[in-house]
Design a protein around this motif. Structure first.
Motif, mmCIF file in Angstrom:
data_model
loop_
_atom_site.group_PDB
_atom_site.id
_atom_site.type_symbol
_atom_site.label_atom_id
_atom_site.label_comp_id
_atom_site.label_asym_id
_atom_site.label_seq_id
_atom_site.Cartn_x
_atom_site.Cartn_y
_atom_site.Cartn_z
ATOM 1 N N SER A 1 17.057 -5.057 -1.964
ATOM 2 C CA SER A 1 17.064 -5.618 -0.612
ATOM 3 C C SER A 1 15.755 -5.302 0.093
ATOM 4 O O SER A 1 14.898 -4.565 -0.425
ATOM 5 N N VAL A 2 15.575 -5.866 1.285
ATOM 6 C CA VAL A 2 14.420 -5.539 2.114
ATOM 7 C C VAL A 2 14.891 -5.242 3.529
ATOM 8 O O VAL A 2 15.915 -5.754 3.980
ATOM 9 N N VAL A 3 14.137 -4.387 4.204
ATOM 10 C CA VAL A 3 14.341 -4.107 5.622
ATOM 11 C C VAL A 3 13.044 -4.480 6.318
ATOM 12 O O VAL A 3 11.961 -4.055 5.904
ATOM 13 N N THR A 4 13.143 -5.274 7.360
ATOM 14 C CA THR A 4 11.931 -5.746 8.021
ATOM 15 C C THR A 4 12.016 -5.544 9.523
ATOM 16 O O THR A 4 13.092 -5.561 10.114
ATOM 17 N N GLY A 5 10.868 -5.319 10.126
ATOM 18 C CA GLY A 5 10.790 -5.107 11.571
ATOM 19 C C GLY A 5 9.429 -4.550 11.922
ATOM 20 O O GLY A 5 8.496 -4.565 11.101
ATOM 21 N N THR A 6 9.291 -4.038 13.135
ATOM 22 C CA THR A 6 8.037 -3.388 13.498
ATOM 23 C C THR A 6 7.923 -2.081 12.726
ATOM 24 O O THR A 6 8.941 -1.477 12.352
ATOM 25 N N PRO A 7 6.700 -1.611 12.448
ATOM 26 C CA PRO A 7 6.555 -0.374 11.686
ATOM 27 C C PRO A 7 7.306 0.816 12.287
ATOM 28 O O PRO A 7 7.938 1.584 11.563
ATOM 29 N N ALA A 8 7.252 0.978 13.608
ATOM 30 C CA ALA A 8 7.928 2.113 14.234
ATOM 31 C C ALA A 8 9.431 2.044 14.030
ATOM 32 O O ALA A 8 10.093 3.070 13.808
ATOM 33 N N GLU A 9 10.014 0.842 14.096
ATOM 34 C CA GLU A 9 11.454 0.685 13.899
ATOM 35 C C GLU A 9 11.856 1.011 12.463
ATOM 36 O O GLU A 9 12.798 1.773 12.228
ATOM 37 N N VAL A 10 11.142 0.444 11.505
ATOM 38 C CA VAL A 10 11.536 0.585 10.102
ATOM 39 C C VAL A 10 11.313 2.004 9.600
ATOM 40 O O VAL A 10 12.136 2.545 8.854
ATOM 41 N N LEU A 11 10.218 2.639 10.018
ATOM 42 C CA LEU A 11 9.900 3.969 9.507
ATOM 43 C C LEU A 11 10.814 5.056 10.050
ATOM 44 O O LEU A 11 10.794 6.176 9.549
ATOM 45 N N THR A 12 11.615 4.727 11.030
ATOM 46 C CA THR A 12 12.558 5.721 11.568
ATOM 47 C C THR A 12 13.490 6.249 10.483
ATOM 48 O O THR A 12 13.811 7.435 10.433
ATOM 49 N N GLU B 1 0.849 -1.194 0.000
ATOM 50 C CA GLU B 1 0.000 0.000 0.000
ATOM 51 C C GLU B 1 0.879 1.236 0.000
ATOM 52 O O GLU B 1 1.832 1.332 0.781
ATOM 53 N N HIS B 2 0.558 2.192 -0.897
ATOM 54 C CA HIS B 2 1.270 3.469 -0.885
ATOM 55 C C HIS B 2 0.716 4.411 0.182
ATOM 56 O O HIS B 2 1.458 5.218 0.745
ATOM 57 N N ARG B 3 -0.580 4.335 0.450
ATOM 58 C CA ARG B 3 -1.178 5.223 1.442
ATOM 59 C C ARG B 3 -0.997 4.605 2.828
ATOM 60 O O ARG B 3 -1.929 4.053 3.429
ATOM 61 N N LEU B 4 0.216 4.726 3.330
ATOM 62 C CA LEU B 4 0.553 4.083 4.597
ATOM 63 C C LEU B 4 -0.279 4.618 5.750
ATOM 64 O O LEU B 4 -0.500 3.915 6.746
ATOM 65 N N GLU B 5 -0.734 5.863 5.640
ATOM 66 C CA GLU B 5 -1.511 6.435 6.743
ATOM 67 C C GLU B 5 -2.778 5.639 7.019
ATOM 68 O O GLU B 5 -3.326 5.697 8.123
ATOM 69 N N ARG B 6 -3.249 4.876 6.031
ATOM 70 C CA ARG B 6 -4.455 4.093 6.223
ATOM 71 C C ARG B 6 -4.195 2.751 6.914
ATOM 72 O O ARG B 6 -5.075 2.211 7.567
ATOM 73 N N VAL B 7 -2.993 2.202 6.730
ATOM 74 C CA VAL B 7 -2.772 0.806 7.077
ATOM 75 C C VAL B 7 -1.756 0.599 8.194
ATOM 76 O O VAL B 7 -1.852 -0.359 8.959
ATOM 77 N N VAL B 8 -0.770 1.493 8.302
ATOM 78 C CA VAL B 8 0.401 1.184 9.123
ATOM 79 C C VAL B 8 0.051 0.921 10.583
ATOM 80 O O VAL B 8 0.699 0.099 11.252
ATOM 81 N N GLN B 9 -0.972 1.561 11.095
ATOM 82 C CA GLN B 9 -1.316 1.367 12.513
ATOM 83 C C GLN B 9 -1.840 -0.036 12.802
ATOM 84 O O GLN B 9 -1.843 -0.485 13.952
ATOM 85 N N TYR B 10 -2.291 -0.749 11.749
ATOM 86 C CA TYR B 10 -2.817 -2.100 11.938
ATOM 87 C C TYR B 10 -1.761 -3.177 11.721
ATOM 88 O O TYR B 10 -2.003 -4.349 12.005
ATOM 89 N N ALA B 11 -0.596 -2.808 11.198
ATOM 90 C CA ALA B 11 0.390 -3.802 10.768
ATOM 91 C C ALA B 11 1.195 -4.341 11.940
ATOM 92 O O ALA B 11 1.598 -3.593 12.837
ATOM 93 N N ASP B 12 1.449 -5.651 11.914
ATOM 94 C CA ASP B 12 2.348 -6.272 12.877
ATOM 95 C C ASP B 12 3.789 -6.176 12.422
ATOM 96 O O ASP B 12 4.707 -6.093 13.242
ATOM 97 N N ARG B 13 3.990 -6.206 11.112
ATOM 98 C CA ARG B 13 5.331 -6.191 10.538
ATOM 99 C C ARG B 13 5.343 -5.281 9.315
ATOM 100 O O ARG B 13 4.355 -5.203 8.561
ATOM 101 N N LEU B 14 6.440 -4.583 9.123
ATOM 102 C CA LEU B 14 6.637 -3.754 7.933
ATOM 103 C C LEU B 14 7.834 -4.280 7.164
ATOM 104 O O LEU B 14 8.923 -4.440 7.719
ATOM 105 N N VAL B 15 7.605 -4.575 5.884
ATOM 106 C CA VAL B 15 8.687 -4.962 4.981
ATOM 107 C C VAL B 15 8.913 -3.782 4.050
ATOM 108 O O VAL B 15 8.050 -3.449 3.235
ATOM 109 N N TYR B 16 10.063 -3.147 4.172
ATOM 110 C CA TYR B 16 10.372 -1.946 3.396
ATOM 111 C C TYR B 16 11.411 -2.273 2.337
ATOM 112 O O TYR B 16 12.453 -2.866 2.634
#
Length: 536
Positions: free
Chosen positions: A220-231, A199-214
């Motif tokens: 490559s990919v970076v994975t972790g909790t949304p708060a960690e990855v979005l830093t 999803e591009h509109r992260l404001e709609r989904v990120v609060q519900y996510a258990d894991r974020l794959v960026y």
């Protein structure tokens, strides 16, 4: 539940792999959000889950992808139909039947689900997604958002263990998007379904996510909790950008979390002059009076009056099916209009041949690529020059102004969403219309892409055009629009300056406005500019 073991995928004739050396574990019952810039490899990652990559797309895949212990290397995608449900970006392209009810049942028919069970699951899904009233509607008569919900429902009826969604809320209004996301989270929490969603509109989904794959864009990919990855991620929703600006730790993922931290920031901003309201009042370029659009007995537009002025960007908003697209097509002249009149410099576009109408009003439809039919970018530009009677090279010059550096020999279907949108916009602009209508132009655009497109739209207005953007993207509206017109059931129910209309609406207010309420700021850029003038 899902395992990527050192996966590298390279498409045929591609110089670099789309994803490279990806090792990833997604557990059962997780809601995993996949994020990244346009073209970073999100769709490749999603399609690899059920083997569409590489069995359908071609190319070379190294490593191994397994779902519930079953390897995509050993079985074709059809063997995963009972395990993985996939909903693509274009729901209409995936439909195989004619009506909503038939589409919901089709997948179960292929899996030989007993008829009584099918009946029960269809009813449950209709209620779950709030589409019971659409059961007998032909699929092609639905709005884009309604089609999206039916597409999700069509895979849910098979009761898959894994649900893969590519941009599931891109065509939905904010309220409908929340309904779909609520249904998805119920599947995760109540049934333990594993959901992977890009999803591009992260404001709609990120609060519900258990894991974020960026996906940073280098394979490559970076994975972790949304708060960690979005830093440190290059893409982030406004509430996270506001948290970065204010120095909040941990970063908030929802408006609620941000408001708990925002009291000191609101205190600082209370003493700062609010951002100035738009004051552009150019001449009226298009005047519409009592416009009526009807499909059989159904009124899509009911007696709408609308003036569009030079130098003004107008956002046309409203829930799915409210009549936005029908109004745009009626204003341009290509769509049906059973009543009313439209005046552009004394001429009604609906009473002129298509070539003349394009010179009065340009329209970019929801699926911009529908207007592209030639083999190369240069061919599209040359054809646009010829059809518009413009000097050779005019369309290409416009394209380079919008998005420089697109190779002329590249096929339009190989461009990114933002590049294709720019190409179609250049094709329309070369006819020099005074009024430009854009229908859901930000679908498929990431945050940097939307910021660039907002600048393009503002420049069109600065050049003296009247611009209308029909959209559900409240964050884009906060950035780009001077005026907001809200429709409901074919009628205009609100019309005024952007800050007045969107802040007054819980559904259409941007995240920054909700966090800083009752202060009048709408975007992170406005807050940053205000803080630059205050003591640190």
């Amino acid at each position: 539940m899902i395992e990527f073991d050192d996966v590298t995928m390279t498409y045929a004739d591609a110089a670099d792999p789309a994803i490279s050396g990806v090792s990833l574990h997604i557990g059962e019952g997780e809601l995993c959000l996949v994020a990244g810039r346009t073209g970073a490899g999100k769709s490749t990652l999603l399609r690899a889950v059920n083997g569409l990559v590489p069995h359908f797309t071609g190319g070379r895949l190294r490593g191994r992808v397994t779902v519930a212990g079953r390897s995509t290397r050993d079985q074709p995608p059809r063997e995963f139909a009972d395990l993985v449900g996939v909903v693509g970006q274009d729901p209409l392209a995936g439909f195989t039947t004619d009506t909503v009810e038939e589409e919901l049942a089709y997948g179960m028919e292929q899996l030989a689900v007993p008829a009584p069970v099918m009946r029960k699951r269809v009813e449950e899904t209709l209620d779950l997604l709030g589409i019971a009233e659409l059961r007998r509607r032909p699929l092609r008569t639905l709005s884009g958002g309604q089609q999206q919900r039916v597409a999700i429902g069509a895979v849910l009826t098979a009761h898959p263990k894994v649900l893969v969604l590519d941009e599931p809320t891109s065509a939905l209004d904010p309220t409908a998007a929340e309904e779909v996301l609520a249904a998805i989270t119920r599947l995760v929490h109540d049934l333990g379904v594993t959901v992977v969603v890009a999803e591009h509109r992260l404001e709609r989904v990120v609060q519900y996510a258990d894991r974020l794959v960026y996906l940073p864009g280098d394979g490559s990919v970076v994975t972790g909790t949304p708060a960690e990855v979005l830093t440190g991620a290059a893409v982030a929703p406004p509430v996270v950008e506001l948290g970065r600006l204010a120095g909040w730790h941990p970063l908030p993922l929802s408006v609620r979390d941000a408001r708990r931290l925002a009291a000191p920031l609101r205190t600082r901003l209370a003493s700062v002059s609010p951002p100035p309201a738009a004051t552009v009042e150019g001449p009226v370029l298009l005047r519409a009076r009592q416009v009526v659009v009807r499909y059989g007995a159904v009124f899509a537009v009911r007696g709408v009056d609308l003036d569009l002025r030079a130098g003004t960007v107008t956002a046309l908003m409203g829930r799915n099916g409210s009549g936005k697209s029908s109004l745009l097509w009626a204003l341009q002249g290509s769509g049906p209009r059973q009543g009313g009149r439209v005046d552009v410099n004394g001429v009604d576009p609906g009473r002129r041949p298509a070539r003349e109408a394009r010179r009065l009003v340009g329209l970019v439809p929801q699926t911009a690529s529908d207007l592209l039919y030639l083999e190369t970018v240069d061919a599209e530009c040359a054809q646009a020059d010829q059809e518009s009677g413009a000097v050779a090279g005019s369309c290409r010059a416009l394209l380079d102004r919008l998005v420089p550096g697109i190779p002329g020999q590249r096929h339009p279907r190989d461009l990114s969403e933002g590049q294709r949108l720019a190409l179609v916009l250049a094709v329309q602009l070369v006819a020099a219309p005074a009024v430009v209508l854009l229908d859901e132009p930000t679908r498929g655009l990431d945050y940097p892409g939307k910021k660039h497109f907002a600048a393009m739209v503002r420049q069109l207005a600065a050049d003296g055009r009247g611009v209308v953007v029909a959209t559900h993207d409240v964050e884009f509206v906060a950035t780009a629009a001077d005026r907001v017109v809200v429709m409901a059931e074919g009628s205009v129910v609100a019309d005024g300056p952007t800050p007045e209309v969107v802040v007054a609406s819980p559904a259409f207010a941007p995240q920054v406005a909700k966090v800083l309420d009752p202060l009048p700021w709408l975007t992170v850029d406005q807050v940053a500019a205000a803080l630059d003038g205050t003591p640190a």
